[in-house]
Scaffold this motif. Structure first.
Motif, PDB file in Angstrom:
ATOM      1  N   GLY A 264       2.077   7.930  -4.270  1.00 51.89           N
ATOM      2  CA  GLY A 264       2.130   8.649  -2.963  1.00 51.89           C
ATOM      3  C   GLY A 264       2.127   9.950  -1.892  1.00 51.89           C
TER       4      GLY A 264
ATOM      5  N   ASP B  53       1.276  -1.103  -0.039  1.00 51.88           N
ATOM      6  CA  ASP B  53      -0.027   0.269   0.090  1.00 51.88           C
ATOM      7  C   ASP B  53       0.980   1.046  -0.203  1.00 51.88           C
ATOM      8  OD1 ASP B  53      -2.239  -1.594  -0.204  1.00 51.88           O
ATOM      9  OD2 ASP B  53      -2.426  -1.839   2.220  1.00 51.88           O
TER      10      ASP B  53
ATOM     11  N   GLN C 144      -0.563   4.691  -0.607  1.00 54.08           N
ATOM     12  CA  GLN C 144      -1.797   5.294   0.001  1.00 54.08           C
ATOM     13  C   GLN C 144      -0.900   6.188   1.174  1.00 54.08           C
ATOM     14  OE1 GLN C 144      -5.034   4.835  -0.362  1.00 54.08           O
ATOM     15  NE2 GLN C 144      -4.404   3.427  -1.800  1.00 54.08           N
ATOM     16  N   ARG C 145      -2.556   6.692   2.237  1.00 50.28           N
ATOM     17  CA  ARG C 145      -1.526   7.667   3.095  1.00 50.28           C
ATOM     18  C   ARG C 145      -1.506   6.395   4.532  1.00 50.28           C
ATOM     19  NH1 ARG C 145      -0.923  12.178   3.684  1.00 50.28           N
ATOM     20  NH2 ARG C 145      -1.098  13.930   5.334  1.00 50.28           N
TER      21      ARG C 145
END
Length: 182
Positions: free
Chosen positions: A85, A21, A24-25
């Motif tokens: 990201g 991920d 993603q944050r």
């Protein structure tokens, strides 16, 4: 299972989440929760186990992916930064330059031709970790194989059959590039 094995499994769970991920944050509290540890303990044990902080690891993974995306000369630097990201072009450019040693647009435009088995390319172009030497932007590097020596370019066919090794890397300067195209 011993306590050390259990801790390593939990750290690997968090590192796998960063690998999966990366766009993603992800923040330290969320990663620490995945590892079932406090934030401070997670950060200290992650660094002791993997040799870098969770933040540096995540940044390096994002930059690795950005480097792959920037090998396409049509890619937009801002789009690549957002896709991997980063929140802004400035943050992406700063991190990219710190890890790779050149600006993302220079990396994209430098004309790196590295047609070789992907395992070689990944090893040669992997971004450096903290304290390691950064990759330089110029001169560009080209893989030389017997097939490419005659033509000066690598094709997917020669990449599949090439015998590229670190010793067969040749340096392409503006002067040698002009001679090759003449």
């Amino acid at each position: 299972m011993s306590a050390a094995e259990n801790q390593n499994r939990r750290l690997l769970r968090a590192r796998d989440a960063m690998d999966r991920d990366y766009a993603q944050r992800l923040d330290l509290p969320a990663l620490a929760r995945l590892a079932h540890m406090s934030e401070g303990h997670f950060s200290r044990t992650f660094r002791a186990t993997f040799g870098e902080t969770p933040h540096h690891y995540l940044q390096r993974r994002r930059i690795e992916r950005a480097m792959a995306l920037l090998r396409d000369p049509r890619s937009a630097v801002t789009e690549v930064g957002l896709r991997v990201g980063f929140d802004s072009l400035g943050a992406f450019s700063r991190a990219f330059r710190a890890i790779v040693g050149v600006a993302p647009s220079q990396y994209r435009d430098r004309g790196l031709v590295a047609r070789a088995p992907s395992c070689f390319v990944k090893a040669w172009l992997r971004p450096v970790g903290p304290g390691e030497k950064a990759v330089t932007a110029t001169p560009a590097t080209r893989i030389s194989t017997p097939e490419t020596a005659a033509t000066g370019t690598a094709t997917p066919e020669t990449a599949a059959t090439g015998t590229a090794t670190p010793e067969t890397l040749t340096t392409v300067t503006p002067a040698t590039a002009a001679r090759e195209t003449a």
